[in-house]
Design a protein around this motif. Structure first.
Motif, PDB file in Angstrom:
ATOM      1  N   ARG A  76      46.642  41.931  51.388  1.00 39.31           N
ATOM      2  CA  ARG A  76      47.323  43.158  51.192  1.00 39.31           C
ATOM      3  C   ARG A  76      46.389  44.331  51.637  1.00 39.31           C
ATOM      4  NH1 ARG A  76      53.184  42.814  51.719  1.00 39.31           N
ATOM      5  NH2 ARG A  76      53.126  40.432  49.408  1.00 39.31           N
ATOM      6  N   MET A  77      46.570  45.510  50.979  1.00 34.36           N
ATOM      7  CA  MET A  77      45.828  46.913  51.174  1.00 34.36           C
ATOM      8  C   MET A  77      44.177  46.166  51.428  1.00 34.36           C
ATOM      9  SD  MET A  77      47.783  49.046  51.735  1.00 34.36           S
ATOM     10  CE  MET A  77      47.296  50.470  51.222  1.00 34.36           C
ATOM     11  N   GLU A  78      43.523  45.773  50.419  1.00 33.83           N
ATOM     12  CA  GLU A  78      42.051  45.559  50.539  1.00 33.83           C
ATOM     13  C   GLU A  78      42.037  44.394  49.856  1.00 33.83           C
ATOM     14  OE1 GLU A  78      40.156  48.851  48.797  1.00 33.83           O
ATOM     15  OE2 GLU A  78      41.361  50.862  49.786  1.00 33.83           O
ATOM     16  N   GLY A  79      42.715  43.163  49.830  1.00 38.50           N
ATOM     17  CA  GLY A  79      41.913  41.968  49.842  1.00 38.50           C
ATOM     18  C   GLY A  79      40.960  41.555  50.728  1.00 38.50           C
ATOM     19  N   ARG A  80      39.488  41.099  49.541  1.00 32.37           N
ATOM     20  CA  ARG A  80      38.545  40.225  50.605  1.00 32.37           C
ATOM     21  C   ARG A  80      38.399  38.663  49.796  1.00 32.37           C
ATOM     22  NH1 ARG A  80      33.688  44.003  50.574  1.00 32.37           N
ATOM     23  NH2 ARG A  80      35.211  46.518  51.153  1.00 32.37           N
ATOM     24  N   TYR A  81      37.657  38.235  50.436  1.00 31.11           N
ATOM     25  CA  TYR A  81      36.708  36.378  50.472  1.00 31.11           C
ATOM     26  C   TYR A  81      35.608  36.892  50.375  1.00 31.11           C
ATOM     27  CZ  TYR A  81      41.255  34.309  49.229  1.00 31.11           C
ATOM     28  OH  TYR A  81      42.847  33.876  48.730  1.00 31.11           O
ATOM     29  N   GLY A  82      34.764  36.234  50.107  1.00 32.43           N
ATOM     30  CA  GLY A  82      33.669  36.630  50.227  1.00 32.43           C
ATOM     31  C   GLY A  82      33.064  34.755  49.604  1.00 32.43           C
ATOM     32  N   VAL A  83      32.097  34.466  49.873  1.00 33.45           N
ATOM     33  CA  VAL A  83      31.362  33.625  49.180  1.00 33.45           C
ATOM     34  C   VAL A  83      30.102  33.548  49.104  1.00 33.45           C
ATOM     35  CG1 VAL A  83      30.119  30.963  49.695  1.00 33.45           C
ATOM     36  CG2 VAL A  83      32.876  30.998  50.527  1.00 33.45           C
ATOM     37  N   PHE A  84      29.520  33.196  47.316  1.00 30.82           N
ATOM     38  CA  PHE A  84      28.602  33.212  46.767  1.00 30.82           C
ATOM     39  C   PHE A  84      27.981  32.296  46.141  1.00 30.82           C
ATOM     40  CE2 PHE A  84      31.555  36.839  47.483  1.00 30.82           C
ATOM     41  CZ  PHE A  84      30.734  38.024  47.676  1.00 30.82           C
ATOM     42  N   ASP A 102      29.218  22.717  44.800  1.00 31.02           N
ATOM     43  CA  ASP A 102      28.129  22.030  45.576  1.00 31.02           C
ATOM     44  C   ASP A 102      27.076  23.366  44.516  1.00 31.02           C
ATOM     45  OD1 ASP A 102      29.140  24.601  46.744  1.00 31.02           O
ATOM     46  OD2 ASP A 102      28.800  23.871  48.694  1.00 31.02           O
ATOM     47  N   GLY A 103      27.615  23.585  44.048  1.00 37.54           N
ATOM     48  CA  GLY A 103      27.591  25.337  43.687  1.00 37.54           C
ATOM     49  C   GLY A 103      27.666  27.019  44.289  1.00 37.54           C
ATOM     50  N   MET A 104      28.473  27.138  45.054  1.00 37.06           N
ATOM     51  CA  MET A 104      29.236  28.003  45.682  1.00 37.06           C
ATOM     52  C   MET A 104      30.811  28.594  45.080  1.00 37.06           C
ATOM     53  SD  MET A 104      26.217  28.708  47.624  1.00 37.06           S
ATOM     54  CE  MET A 104      26.381  29.914  48.714  1.00 37.06           C
ATOM     55  N   ASP A 105      30.895  29.718  45.182  1.00 34.69           N
ATOM     56  CA  ASP A 105      31.945  30.365  44.752  1.00 34.69           C
ATOM     57  C   ASP A 105      32.718  30.766  46.150  1.00 34.69           C
ATOM     58  OD1 ASP A 105      31.809  29.806  42.148  1.00 34.69           O
ATOM     59  OD2 ASP A 105      31.096  31.272  41.634  1.00 34.69           O
ATOM     60  N   LEU A 106      33.615  30.539  46.245  1.00 35.21           N
ATOM     61  CA  LEU A 106      34.885  31.075  46.766  1.00 35.21           C
ATOM     62  C   LEU A 106      34.727  32.345  46.003  1.00 35.21           C
ATOM     63  CD1 LEU A 106      36.148  32.054  49.774  1.00 35.21           C
ATOM     64  CD2 LEU A 106      37.846  31.132  49.300  1.00 35.21           C
ATOM     65  N   ARG A 107      35.426  33.683  46.558  1.00 31.29           N
ATOM     66  CA  ARG A 107      35.335  35.092  45.412  1.00 31.29           C
ATOM     67  C   ARG A 107      36.278  35.603  46.075  1.00 31.29           C
ATOM     68  NH1 ARG A 107      29.720  36.428  42.457  1.00 31.29           N
ATOM     69  NH2 ARG A 107      29.333  33.832  41.754  1.00 31.29           N
ATOM     70  N   TYR A 108      37.982  36.047  45.444  1.00 35.83           N
ATOM     71  CA  TYR A 108      38.295  36.690  45.768  1.00 35.83           C
ATOM     72  C   TYR A 108      38.271  38.354  45.154  1.00 35.83           C
ATOM     73  CZ  TYR A 108      42.920  38.991  46.500  1.00 35.83           C
ATOM     74  OH  TYR A 108      43.920  40.731  47.559  1.00 35.83           O
ATOM     75  N   LYS A 109      38.549  39.197  46.134  1.00 36.88           N
ATOM     76  CA  LYS A 109      38.120  40.667  45.663  1.00 36.88           C
ATOM     77  C   LYS A 109      39.227  41.463  45.571  1.00 36.88           C
ATOM     78  CE  LYS A 109      34.545  44.621  45.323  1.00 36.88           C
ATOM     79  NZ  LYS A 109      33.597  44.643  45.925  1.00 36.88           N
ATOM     80  N   ASP A 110      40.124  42.515  45.107  1.00 38.63           N
ATOM     81  CA  ASP A 110      40.559  43.367  45.340  1.00 38.63           C
ATOM     82  C   ASP A 110      41.231  44.298  44.339  1.00 38.63           C
ATOM     83  OD1 ASP A 110      43.020  44.605  46.052  1.00 38.63           O
ATOM     84  OD2 ASP A 110      44.219  42.430  46.347  1.00 38.63           O
ATOM     85  N   VAL A 111      40.222  45.376  44.881  1.00 41.60           N
ATOM     86  CA  VAL A 111      40.415  46.981  44.291  1.00 41.60           C
ATOM     87  C   VAL A 111      41.787  47.168  44.348  1.00 41.60           C
ATOM     88  CG1 VAL A 111      39.897  49.082  44.248  1.00 41.60           C
ATOM     89  CG2 VAL A 111      38.172  46.885  44.543  1.00 41.60           C
ATOM     90  N   ARG A 112      42.604  47.560  44.706  1.00 40.15           N
ATOM     91  CA  ARG A 112      43.862  48.048  44.490  1.00 40.15           C
ATOM     92  C   ARG A 112      44.959  46.704  43.458  1.00 40.15           C
ATOM     93  NH1 ARG A 112      44.952  51.781  48.937  1.00 40.15           N
ATOM     94  NH2 ARG A 112      46.890  52.407  47.209  1.00 40.15           N
ATOM     95  N   GLN A 113      43.970  45.253  43.487  1.00 39.24           N
ATOM     96  CA  GLN A 113      45.079  44.275  43.111  1.00 39.24           C
ATOM     97  C   GLN A 113      46.089  44.248  43.800  1.00 39.24           C
ATOM     98  OE1 GLN A 113      44.886  45.751  38.567  1.00 39.24           O
ATOM     99  NE2 GLN A 113      43.172  45.518  38.842  1.00 39.24           N
ATOM    100  N   PHE A 114      46.831  43.683  45.073  1.00 37.64           N
ATOM    101  CA  PHE A 114      48.387  44.166  45.230  1.00 37.64           C
ATOM    102  C   PHE A 114      48.061  42.541  46.490  1.00 37.64           C
ATOM    103  CE2 PHE A 114      48.696  48.782  46.216  1.00 37.64           C
ATOM    104  CZ  PHE A 114      48.706  49.040  44.803  1.00 37.64           C
ATOM    105  N   GLY A 115      47.102  41.941  46.158  1.00 40.57           N
ATOM    106  CA  GLY A 115      47.089  40.749  47.175  1.00 40.57           C
ATOM    107  C   GLY A 115      48.121  39.303  46.444  1.00 40.57           C
TER     108      GLY A 115
END
Length: 284
Positions: A76-84, A102-115
């Motif tokens: 959607r507008m501002e969704g993003r994935y990152g591995v941490f 393996d001790g890592m995360d795939l995280r979905y961040k979305d300020v607008r919350q439309f994803g």
């Protein structure tokens, strides 16, 4: 909103980051992101223990292929994935976390919350929303032929720009790349499809392919908040010819770029290079 080049870039970076990783568990912090199944707990339970095999794209949607399941995700507008690393503090507005073994995360961040996220059995995703009514892929050599492109649009009564933005006809195009492709084809966005000559259809078809291909090569356009799966900005915004360049000189003729509204969307053109009224090619 991320368009085809940005989503394709995210797909490529996620392939490098998560392909082959096994999901140990899933945390859903914002339930409305999960559209299918209805219960977020069922979503988390269905993914636990599954391995991500590949990441594909359909239009502006990501298709994360796991053993026995397919996750369809729209940024959607501002969704993003990152591995941490799992031990790293979770940033605000992070709504879904896929915890790998393996001790890592795939995280979905979305300020607008439309994803959105939908979970399907393999093959089922193409029979149901949101993928079942999508149009042809403009970077697919076999699907996006000049003939198929023209047949999709030429008998429509809507103005050309809204047609190109309609994902049921051509997928992946958004405001940025429609403006750029129409400029490069020297076609006004308010033209009726039936008014285009054979040569104009050919130019527009080629300009769509060329614009998207160059944008993919540059990693997309970081106009607002877009970054790829590795947190890197795209660079195609430095190559944009008209989008976002109101009152700047047209790169072809020098006349100031004009901005107005077409179909509710801000639109950038050169009023000299993209004329509204043209004589129809009598040989068409």
């Amino acid at each position: 909103m991320p368009e085809l080049p940005e989503v394709e870039t995210v797909r490529r970076t996620l392939m490098e980051l998560v392909a082959g990783k096994r999901i140990a568990s899933v945390t859903v912090k914002l339930p409305r992101i999960i559209q299918r199944p209805a219960e977020p707990m069922a979503f988390a339970d269905a993914l636990a223990g599954r391995t991500i095999h590949t990441v594909e794209r359909r239009g502006k949607f990501l298709r994360i292929i796991l053993d026995g399941m397919v996750l369809v995700s729209h940024l959607r507008m501002e969704g993003r994935y990152g591995v941490f690393p799992a031990a790293e503090p979770v940033e605000p507005h992070t709504h879904v976390l896929f915890h790998f073994d393996d001790g890592m995360d795939l995280r979905y961040k979305d300020v607008r919350q439309f994803g959105t996220m939908h979970l399907f059995l393999p093959g089922e995703e193409f029979q149901l929303p949101p993928l079942n009514k999508l149009g042809i892929e403009p970077l697919d050599d076999e699907a996006f032929t000049l003939k198929a492109f023209r047949e999709r649009l030429q008998k429509r009564t809507t103005k050309l720009k809204p047609l190109l933005l309609n994902q049921e006809h051509i997928v992946g195009l958004g405001n940025i790349y429609v403006d750029e492709a129409l400029f490069q084809a020297r076609i006004h966005p308010e033209r009726a499809p039936e008014s285009l000559s054979a040569n104009e259809w050919k130019r527009l078809h080629a300009s769509i392919r060329a614009t998207l291909s160059r944008a993919v090569d540059a990693g997309g356009s970081s106009i607002k908040s877009y970054v790829n799966g590795q947190g890197e900005m795209g660079m195609f915004q430095h190559q944009l010819l008209v989008y976002g360049r109101k009152n700047e000189p047209c790169p072809a003729c020098g006349r100031p770029i004009h901005k107005f509204v077409v179909g509710g969307r801000g639109t950038h053109i050169c009023t000299k290079c993209q004329r509204v009224k043209v004589k129809k090619d009598l040989k068409d």
